[in-house]
Design a protein around this motif. Structure first.
Motif, mmCIF file in Angstrom:
data_model
loop_
_atom_site.group_PDB
_atom_site.id
_atom_site.type_symbol
_atom_site.label_atom_id
_atom_site.label_comp_id
_atom_site.label_asym_id
_atom_site.label_seq_id
_atom_site.Cartn_x
_atom_site.Cartn_y
_atom_site.Cartn_z
ATOM 1 N N GLU A 24 -21.537 30.740 -14.046
ATOM 2 C CA GLU A 24 -20.859 30.757 -15.342
ATOM 3 C C GLU A 24 -21.753 30.201 -16.451
ATOM 4 N N VAL A 25 -22.600 29.242 -16.120
ATOM 5 C CA VAL A 25 -23.539 28.709 -17.118
ATOM 6 C C VAL A 25 -24.485 29.822 -17.560
ATOM 7 N N LEU A 26 -24.994 30.582 -16.609
ATOM 8 C CA LEU A 26 -25.841 31.730 -16.944
ATOM 9 C C LEU A 26 -25.058 32.756 -17.763
ATOM 10 N N ASP A 27 -23.861 33.065 -17.313
ATOM 11 C CA ASP A 27 -23.026 34.055 -18.005
ATOM 12 C C ASP A 27 -22.771 33.644 -19.452
ATOM 13 N N ASN A 28 -22.485 32.376 -19.661
ATOM 14 C CA ASN A 28 -22.214 31.875 -21.010
ATOM 15 C C ASN A 28 -23.425 32.003 -21.930
ATOM 16 N N GLN A 29 -24.612 32.041 -21.353
ATOM 17 C CA GLN A 29 -25.837 32.219 -22.129
ATOM 18 C C GLN A 29 -26.233 33.692 -22.219
ATOM 19 N N GLY A 30 -25.446 34.560 -21.575
ATOM 20 C CA GLY A 30 -25.726 35.997 -21.588
ATOM 21 C C GLY A 30 -26.952 36.354 -20.762
ATOM 22 N N THR A 32 -28.919 36.943 -16.857
ATOM 23 C CA THR A 32 -28.855 37.210 -15.423
ATOM 24 C C THR A 32 -29.861 36.281 -14.743
ATOM 25 N N GLY A 33 -29.789 36.222 -13.445
ATOM 26 C CA GLY A 33 -30.768 35.436 -12.705
ATOM 27 C C GLY A 33 -32.175 35.964 -12.904
ATOM 28 N N VAL A 34 -32.297 37.275 -13.008
ATOM 29 C CA VAL A 34 -33.610 37.898 -13.236
ATOM 30 C C VAL A 34 -34.168 37.476 -14.601
ATOM 31 N N ALA A 35 -33.314 37.497 -15.619
ATOM 32 C CA ALA A 35 -33.756 37.104 -16.959
ATOM 33 C C ALA A 35 -34.153 35.633 -16.991
ATOM 34 N N LEU A 36 -33.363 34.784 -16.343
ATOM 35 C CA LEU A 36 -33.707 33.358 -16.296
ATOM 36 C C LEU A 36 -35.033 33.151 -15.577
ATOM 37 N N ALA A 37 -35.224 33.870 -14.495
ATOM 38 C CA ALA A 37 -36.486 33.764 -13.755
ATOM 39 C C ALA A 37 -37.667 34.094 -14.659
ATOM 40 N N LEU A 40 -38.351 31.278 -17.062
ATOM 41 C CA LEU A 40 -38.889 30.081 -16.428
ATOM 42 C C LEU A 40 -40.231 30.319 -15.729
ATOM 43 N N GLY A 41 -40.626 31.588 -15.625
ATOM 44 C CA GLY A 41 -41.883 31.898 -14.965
ATOM 45 C C GLY A 41 -41.838 31.723 -13.458
ATOM 46 N N ILE A 42 -40.670 32.001 -12.888
ATOM 47 C CA ILE A 42 -40.506 31.902 -11.437
ATOM 48 C C ILE A 42 -39.884 33.200 -10.929
ATOM 49 N N SER A 43 -39.751 33.317 -9.629
ATOM 50 C CA SER A 43 -39.166 34.535 -9.065
ATOM 51 C C SER A 43 -37.644 34.503 -9.191
ATOM 52 N N SER A 44 -37.062 35.685 -9.250
ATOM 53 C CA SER A 44 -35.600 35.756 -9.285
ATOM 54 C C SER A 44 -35.028 35.223 -7.972
ATOM 55 N N GLU A 45 -35.772 35.383 -6.901
ATOM 56 C CA GLU A 45 -35.328 34.839 -5.613
ATOM 57 C C GLU A 45 -35.183 33.323 -5.691
ATOM 58 N N ALA A 46 -36.099 32.658 -6.400
ATOM 59 C CA ALA A 46 -36.009 31.203 -6.552
ATOM 60 C C ALA A 46 -34.742 30.809 -7.306
ATOM 61 N N VAL A 47 -34.376 31.599 -8.305
ATOM 62 C CA VAL A 47 -33.140 31.321 -9.054
ATOM 63 C C VAL A 47 -31.939 31.475 -8.125
ATOM 64 N N TYR A 48 -31.838 32.594 -7.445
ATOM 65 C CA TYR A 48 -30.682 32.847 -6.597
ATOM 66 C C TYR A 48 -30.618 31.880 -5.412
ATOM 67 N N ARG A 49 -31.760 31.535 -4.856
ATOM 68 C CA ARG A 49 -31.764 30.586 -3.736
ATOM 69 C C ARG A 49 -31.378 29.189 -4.200
ATOM 70 N N THR A 50 -31.717 28.842 -5.444
ATOM 71 C CA THR A 50 -31.302 27.547 -5.980
ATOM 72 C C THR A 50 -29.794 27.544 -6.227
ATOM 73 N N LEU A 51 -29.284 28.606 -6.833
ATOM 74 C CA LEU A 51 -27.838 28.692 -7.077
ATOM 75 C C LEU A 51 -27.040 28.617 -5.784
ATOM 76 N N SER A 57 -34.987 24.175 -6.849
ATOM 77 C CA SER A 57 -36.008 24.397 -7.870
ATOM 78 C C SER A 57 -35.757 23.480 -9.072
ATOM 79 N N PRO A 58 -36.687 22.557 -9.343
ATOM 80 C CA PRO A 58 -36.512 21.673 -10.499
ATOM 81 C C PRO A 58 -36.378 22.446 -11.808
ATOM 82 N N LYS A 59 -37.100 23.547 -11.948
ATOM 83 C CA LYS A 59 -37.016 24.333 -13.181
ATOM 84 C C LYS A 59 -35.611 24.887 -13.387
ATOM 85 N N VAL A 60 -35.032 25.417 -12.335
ATOM 86 C CA VAL A 60 -33.696 25.994 -12.433
ATOM 87 C C VAL A 60 -32.655 24.897 -12.649
#
Length: 82
Positions: A24-30, A32-37, A40-51, A57-60
């Motif tokens: 929901e935090v991502l959604d509120n910012q409009g 996706t995990g791919v866009a956040l990745a 942040l300069g990281i893989s989308s897998e790192a975002v989803y695995r952190t969630l 991931s400290p960055k996430v």
């Protein structure tokens, strides 16, 4: 305080329970995990695995914190025991 592997795993499992709240935090910012990745300069897998609590991931986690996620939902091992 350095956490054991088991303690880190327990925090990850707890975060997995809050995955939708974190999404929901991502959604509120409009974003996706791919866009956040990309931001942040990281893989989308790192975002989803952190969630989902599989990695910490400290960055996430820091981005989520800065954009409204509560500490209770983050289950950040860097802040455990504070």
């Amino acid at each position: 305080m350095k956490l054991t592997f088991a303690q880190r795993m327990a925090l990850g499992a707890k975060r997995a329970k809050y995955r939708r709240r974190l999404q929901e935090v991502l959604d509120n910012q409009g974003l996706t995990g791919v866009a956040l990745a990309g931001m942040l300069g990281i893989s989308s897998e790192a975002v989803y695995r952190t969630l989902s609590g599989k990695i910490h991931s400290p960055k996430v986690l820091d981005w989520l914190r800065e954009h409204g996620a509560t500490e209770d939902h983050l289950c950040d091992p860097r802040r455990a025991g504070e």
